[in-house]
Design an enzyme around this catalytic site. Structure first.
Site, PDB file in Angstrom:
ATOM      1  N   VAL A   8       1.119  -0.879   0.025  1.00 38.81           N
ATOM      2  CA  VAL A   8      -0.103  -0.294  -0.107  1.00 38.81           C
ATOM      3  C   VAL A   8       0.560   1.458  -0.116  1.00 38.81           C
ATOM      4  O   VAL A   8       2.276   0.940   0.386  1.00 38.81           O
ATOM      5  CB  VAL A   8      -0.992   0.016   1.107  1.00 38.81           C
ATOM      6  CG1 VAL A   8      -1.932  -0.884   1.087  1.00 38.81           C
ATOM      7  CG2 VAL A   8      -0.029   0.049   2.675  1.00 38.81           C
ATOM      8  N   SER A   9       0.142   2.865  -0.404  1.00 38.12           N
ATOM      9  CA  SER A   9       1.645   3.260  -0.901  1.00 38.12           C
ATOM     10  C   SER A   9       1.189   4.193   0.404  1.00 38.12           C
ATOM     11  O   SER A   9       2.558   4.569   0.664  1.00 38.12           O
ATOM     12  CB  SER A   9       0.187   4.571  -1.761  1.00 38.12           C
ATOM     13  OG  SER A   9       0.748   4.541  -2.876  1.00 38.12           O
TER      14      SER A   9
END
Length: 204
Positions: A8-9
């Site tokens: 995930v970012s």
């Protein structure tokens, strides 16, 4: 053996890995064979991905939830999977636009071949546009290409830093906004000037 990779970012808690983890576990990946990153897909130097790729052996299969979890740059994706394939490692995508990719099957190899062709097309198109832009600029009397990044001020800082034993070259280049090639073409490892550095100071 199946090896799973999740990403995930953001690491601020606003994004979680639960959905990806559940999907990978359901696909047969063991908990101890899961690797994760909290980083942008645009970054190639992700620590979790590096450890994941290092753990893979011939006969293993790398499994991701969606294709964009591995990376958002088509060329990076193709190069990564090509390297895996050359080592006898499979690659499988569980859902999303790349769900048909499973390089352990004939159909999956065909789909990935299409991705590779698209990446090559993208590269050629970018090269063609760049050449056209430079030709247009030259026709108007402007010089093309990237701006020259080494300056006399940066050069003096580089000389002082390279003369110190504790200097980390990568960090120095990042601070100065130059590449290693640019640095070493101007300054020797001991901090002394090279020919290009001498010319720059002689004609600032």
């Amino acid at each position: 053996m199946l090896i799973g990779y999740m990403r995930v970012s953001k690491a601020d808690g606003s994004q979680v890995l639960d959905l990806q983890r559940d999907a990978l576990l359901a696909a047969g990946v063991l908990q101890e064979h899961l690797y994760e990153d909290f980083a942008s897909g645009k970054k190639d130097d992700r620590q979790g991905l590096a450890h994941c790729l290092k753990a893979l052996r011939a006969g293993d299969t790398l499994v991701v939830w969606k294709l964009d979890r591995l990376g958002r740059n088509l060329r990076h994706l193709v190069n990564t999977v090509h390297d895996l394939t050359s080592k006898g490692i499979g690659f499988k995508v569980l859902t999303g636009q790349g769900a048909q990719i499973d390089t352990t099957t004939p159909n999956g190899k065909l789909v990935f071949g299409i991705f590779a062709a698209l990446a090559e097309y993208e590269r050629d198109l970018t090269t063609e546009r760049t050449k056209a832009g430079l030709a247009s600029a030259r026709a108007r009397g402007r010089k093309g290409g990237a701006p020259y990044k080494m300056t006399p001020a940066k050069l003096h800082l580089a000389m002082a830093s390279m003369g110190k034993s504790d200097t980390v070259v990568g960090k120095l280049c990042k601070e100065l906004g130059i590449s290693r090639q640019t640095l070493y073409s101007h300054v020797a490892p001991d901090g002394s000037l090279r020919e290009r550095g001498e010319k720059l100071l002689a004609n600032p």
